[in-house]
Scaffold this motif. Sequence first.
Motif, PDB file in Angstrom:
ATOM      1  N   LYS A  45       0.856  -1.177   0.051  1.00 22.76           N
ATOM      2  CA  LYS A  45      -0.046  -0.048   0.193  1.00 22.76           C
ATOM      3  C   LYS A  45       0.848   1.261  -0.070  1.00 22.76           C
ATOM      4  O   LYS A  45       1.964   1.299   0.579  1.00 22.76           O
ATOM      5  CB  LYS A  45      -0.809   0.007   1.176  1.00 22.76           C
ATOM      6  N   THR A  46       0.349   2.319  -0.492  1.00 22.25           N
ATOM      7  CA  THR A  46       1.086   3.385  -0.701  1.00 22.25           C
ATOM      8  C   THR A  46       0.376   4.751   0.387  1.00 22.25           C
ATOM      9  O   THR A  46      -1.018   4.835  -0.016  1.00 22.25           O
ATOM     10  CB  THR A  46       1.365   4.113  -2.019  1.00 22.25           C
ATOM     11  N   ALA A  47       0.984   5.399   1.137  1.00 24.02           N
ATOM     12  CA  ALA A  47       0.334   6.483   1.808  1.00 24.02           C
ATOM     13  C   ALA A  47       0.951   7.570   1.764  1.00 24.02           C
ATOM     14  O   ALA A  47       2.104   7.674   1.993  1.00 24.02           O
ATOM     15  CB  ALA A  47       0.131   5.892   3.251  1.00 24.02           C
ATOM     16  N   ILE A  48       0.142   8.777   1.817  1.00 23.45           N
ATOM     17  CA  ILE A  48       0.629  10.144   1.783  1.00 23.45           C
ATOM     18  C   ILE A  48       0.279  10.825   3.012  1.00 23.45           C
ATOM     19  O   ILE A  48      -0.790  10.789   3.245  1.00 23.45           O
ATOM     20  CB  ILE A  48       0.183  10.953   0.543  1.00 23.45           C
ATOM     21  N   VAL A  71       5.554   4.993   2.071  1.00 18.70           N
ATOM     22  CA  VAL A  71       4.994   6.221   2.738  1.00 18.70           C
ATOM     23  C   VAL A  71       5.673   7.496   2.145  1.00 18.70           C
ATOM     24  O   VAL A  71       6.901   7.607   1.864  1.00 18.70           O
ATOM     25  CB  VAL A  71       5.330   6.418   4.256  1.00 18.70           C
ATOM     26  N   ILE A  72       5.046   8.330   1.657  1.00 24.32           N
ATOM     27  CA  ILE A  72       5.347   9.767   1.096  1.00 24.32           C
ATOM     28  C   ILE A  72       5.276  10.672   2.271  1.00 24.32           C
ATOM     29  O   ILE A  72       3.947  11.142   2.780  1.00 24.32           O
ATOM     30  CB  ILE A  72       4.449   9.946  -0.031  1.00 24.32           C
ATOM     31  N   LEU A  73       6.401  11.244   2.686  1.00 17.81           N
ATOM     32  CA  LEU A  73       6.282  12.317   3.559  1.00 17.81           C
ATOM     33  C   LEU A  73       6.085  13.904   2.678  1.00 17.81           C
ATOM     34  O   LEU A  73       7.039  14.043   2.109  1.00 17.81           O
ATOM     35  CB  LEU A  73       7.338  12.504   4.497  1.00 17.81           C
ATOM     36  N   ALA A  74       5.061  14.214   2.822  1.00 14.83           N
ATOM     37  CA  ALA A  74       4.890  15.575   2.225  1.00 14.83           C
ATOM     38  C   ALA A  74       4.838  16.808   3.053  1.00 14.83           C
ATOM     39  O   ALA A  74       4.251  17.151   4.057  1.00 14.83           O
ATOM     40  CB  ALA A  74       3.312  15.466   1.649  1.00 14.83           C
ATOM     41  N   VAL A 124      -2.235   5.128  -5.008  1.00 15.70           N
ATOM     42  CA  VAL A 124      -2.252   5.874  -3.391  1.00 15.70           C
ATOM     43  C   VAL A 124      -3.495   5.284  -2.645  1.00 15.70           C
ATOM     44  O   VAL A 124      -4.624   5.319  -3.283  1.00 15.70           O
ATOM     45  CB  VAL A 124      -2.553   7.385  -3.456  1.00 15.70           C
ATOM     46  N   HIS A 125      -3.519   4.665  -1.640  1.00 14.87           N
ATOM     47  CA  HIS A 125      -4.348   4.031  -0.975  1.00 14.87           C
ATOM     48  C   HIS A 125      -4.810   4.569   0.277  1.00 14.87           C
ATOM     49  O   HIS A 125      -6.069   4.419   0.869  1.00 14.87           O
ATOM     50  CB  HIS A 125      -3.999   2.474  -0.459  1.00 14.87           C
ATOM     51  N   ILE A 126      -3.862   5.652   0.900  1.00 15.51           N
ATOM     52  CA  ILE A 126      -4.341   6.332   2.160  1.00 15.51           C
ATOM     53  C   ILE A 126      -3.606   7.820   1.680  1.00 15.51           C
ATOM     54  O   ILE A 126      -2.525   8.052   1.497  1.00 15.51           O
ATOM     55  CB  ILE A 126      -3.508   5.790   3.398  1.00 15.51           C
ATOM     56  N   LEU A 127      -4.474   8.596   1.987  1.00 13.36           N
ATOM     57  CA  LEU A 127      -4.313  10.228   2.044  1.00 13.36           C
ATOM     58  C   LEU A 127      -4.599  10.796   3.175  1.00 13.36           C
ATOM     59  O   LEU A 127      -5.793  10.832   3.654  1.00 13.36           O
ATOM     60  CB  LEU A 127      -4.885  11.105   0.725  1.00 13.36           C
ATOM     61  N   VAL A 128      -3.813  11.250   3.985  1.00 12.99           N
ATOM     62  CA  VAL A 128      -4.016  11.903   5.173  1.00 12.99           C
ATOM     63  C   VAL A 128      -3.708  13.424   5.072  1.00 12.99           C
ATOM     64  O   VAL A 128      -2.429  13.911   5.052  1.00 12.99           O
ATOM     65  CB  VAL A 128      -3.250  11.332   6.451  1.00 12.99           C
TER      66      VAL A 128
END
Length: 323
Positions: A45-48, A71-74, A124-128
Amino acid sequence: MDWEWRDIYSHPLWMVSTLILLAIVRARRKPSWTPRSCAVGLKGKTAIVTGANTGIGKFIALDFARRGARVILACRSESRGSEALEEITEATGNQNVHLRLLDTSSLASVREFAARILEEEKGVHILVNNAGASGLPRKITDDGLEITFATNHIGPFLLTHLLLDLLKKSAPARIVNISSMNHWKGEVDFAHFRGENLNHLMDAAYNHTKLHNIIWTNELAQRLQGTGVTANSLHPGIVMTEVMRNYNFIIRFLFNLVGFFFFKTAEEGASIPIYCAISEEAEGISGKYFDSDCLLVLPAPPARDPALGVKEYEVCERLTAKL
């Protein structure tokens, strides 16, 4: 002297006394759910996570990394983002954690970030949407937006809008928007988006944006029905983070003094967004508002007005389409 009851709610003493009371109540309650009690894995899974270099955002990203997610740290700051990246990688052993620069107050930055995600990521499976600020000085951005609204609301709206097709392609997927109980003190005036009719006393602008976050989330959830993508908003609790860094010394001192004894840590505050993003209990739930105990509660009346939700979405689409 003319005054209204609402003026009391904006007074520093009211804010501090309210924080103390709620923190004491919170301290007497045990959390109903913790990330450690959840065995859900995120491998593949990919999470931003926006605003992932500090506070709640960093602990959300840390948890996702421990579960094996990409995990993408924005982050707005490259130096602070790099520090968080190193810390998370070292703590979890997950080498699939990456830093991408994002300043939600700049729509150009949002578009650049989203374009890179669409180019690099298969899903992208999770966007916070965690990034936000309070106590910012009066300023109109280069996009003609009031800076608190740009940072906390319009930027996250545009980011989510640009990533929607990828989220749908990746379904099941979840969008988690971090709001605040302060939304109860917020008002809806779309002129605020450009800094008009806006009172900058204390956290007024912040409160308004947090109300708009919930209104938008609820309308977004309606539009996402049948896509496999859910959208929810939440109040993480009264948390010791850097949210007060833009206030004067006295306010920061009082906040930190009380917070040392009663407030949640950033790690504890991250539990609710993590719950919304990964828990089996929250699976399929959409268009709802969670409190700091992971319970579904009703938000303020304006956030429950469907007509206002449609108007909210239309205004944000119009603003971002022109910029």
